[in-house]
Design an enzyme around this catalytic site. Sequence first.
Site, PDB file in Angstrom:
ATOM      1  N   CYS A 189      68.379  68.387 -96.079  1.00 15.45           N
ATOM      2  CA  CYS A 189      68.848  67.824 -94.809  1.00 15.45           C
ATOM      3  C   CYS A 189      70.368  67.808 -94.722  1.00 15.45           C
ATOM      4  CB  CYS A 189      68.314  66.406 -94.637  1.00 15.45           C
ATOM      5  SG  CYS A 189      66.512  66.333 -94.552  1.00 15.45           S
TER       6      CYS A 189
ATOM      7  N   HIS B 124      54.942  70.051 -96.035  1.00 15.44           N
ATOM      8  CA  HIS B 124      55.651  71.266 -96.435  1.00 15.44           C
ATOM      9  C   HIS B 124      56.248  71.193 -97.831  1.00 15.44           C
ATOM     10  CE1 HIS B 124      60.080  70.335 -95.814  1.00 15.44           C
ATOM     11  NE2 HIS B 124      59.517  69.274 -95.266  1.00 15.44           N
TER      12      HIS B 124
ATOM     13  N   GLY C 199      57.755  63.919 -92.755  1.00  8.80           N
ATOM     14  CA  GLY C 199      58.052  62.846 -93.682  1.00  8.80           C
ATOM     15  C   GLY C 199      59.068  61.875 -93.104  1.00  8.80           C
ATOM     16  N   THR C 200      60.042  62.413 -92.386  1.00 13.97           N
ATOM     17  CA  THR C 200      61.061  61.563 -91.766  1.00 13.97           C
ATOM     18  C   THR C 200      60.430  60.617 -90.753  1.00 13.97           C
ATOM     19  OG1 THR C 200      62.881  63.122 -92.080  1.00 13.97           O
ATOM     20  CG2 THR C 200      63.093  61.577 -90.263  1.00 13.97           C
TER      21      THR C 200
ATOM     22  N   SER D  56      54.541  64.392 -96.977  1.00 14.67           N
ATOM     23  CA  SER D  56      54.915  65.487 -96.083  1.00 14.67           C
ATOM     24  C   SER D  56      54.236  66.766 -96.540  1.00 14.67           C
ATOM     25  CB  SER D  56      56.434  65.673 -96.077  1.00 14.67           C
ATOM     26  OG  SER D  56      56.820  66.720 -95.220  1.00 14.67           O
TER      27      SER D  56
END
Length: 383
Positions: free
Chosen positions: A328, A202, A71-72, A200
């Site tokens: 994060c 996960h 996603g980042t 994303s």
Amino acid sequence: MKLIYFDHAATTAMHPEAIRAYAEAAGAGPGNPSSLHALGRAARERVTAGRDVFAEVLNVSASDLVFTGSGTESDNTALFGAAYAQRKKGKNGIVTTAVEHHAVLNACRKLEMDGFQLTVLPVDSNGIVSLEAAKAAIGDNTAVVSVMAGNNETGTLQPYAEIGEWARTYKAVMHVDAVQAFGYVDFDLQRLPVDLLTLSAHKINGPQGVGLLYVRKGTPFQPLLHGGSQEKSRRAGTENVAGIAAFAKAAEIVSIGREARIAHAENIREAFLSGLEQALGSSGFVINGHPDRRLPHIVNVSFPGVSSESMLMNLDLAGIAASGGSACNSGSLKPSHVLTAMNLAPERVSSAVRFSFGLGNTNEEADKTAKMTATISARLRNR
């Protein structure tokens, strides 16, 4: 001791069907989707099949979808890719909100260092950005607007569609980070005024290390990574074939079962909050975020007089996994930037814990966690 996992907003366990899809693809033999031989063609067919699943789920053309590593990476690819392309057209403004994930906020700050004009919109005490403030910030110079769909710490939903409509009138590129909301919110991208969308794997019971970026046809965009011609030259690097197969299976499952997934999360959330109220009383905790405009699987709770670190440590010792905020930054003692942006009292910020629910959770777990949380809170307050 059986672990109770209430940290699904950080990452989720892979769904058994996603694991099977991963194992089948990984066990099919070596195959690079860019290779012309039979094994390469088979790998490419798996990637194509995965792309077709997302095309149907999001109601878009398969050619508009780019697989990434997270996603980042998708957020960074969207922001840098659109911003630099727009600057060639004389647009230099970036608009985002104070409660975005750091994958967006830090990318926007890097763009500011590179000469872009950054506007960070404030939010109210519920964590919602003002539509009027967004309209005032977006103008002819705006290159990119980035507003998340649902917040990863509080679950609060943003008016991203309304902001996207306004951005469209100024030909600004609209990016939405839907990482936390996907699977609970229907994203019909033929209908929504969204040019770039981040997902994303996960977060929806798929594997870690796989992301997706939707790029609407005609959107100003240039690649972040340079190398081969994979993903129509929009993201260089060999595709994660097994990860994509599992991601697509997970997306298919959450799309078909969205209503049941929402009902399950709401049921666990209600059981947990009811248990807290019975054990602590309504004055013993406070919920952070909007009471109604929210995702169903996240609840952010402050326990006045108890630090979040102490609460999390004691919950962990009791076999309960929760979080202090974004995964994060969970290893950091810094206060939540989201709760701080909501202008909550320092004591409320420093005592906040995020509980998030998902696949496999039960009402019994919710009740046990509520009782244990209340016990810990009372013990720590009496010290």
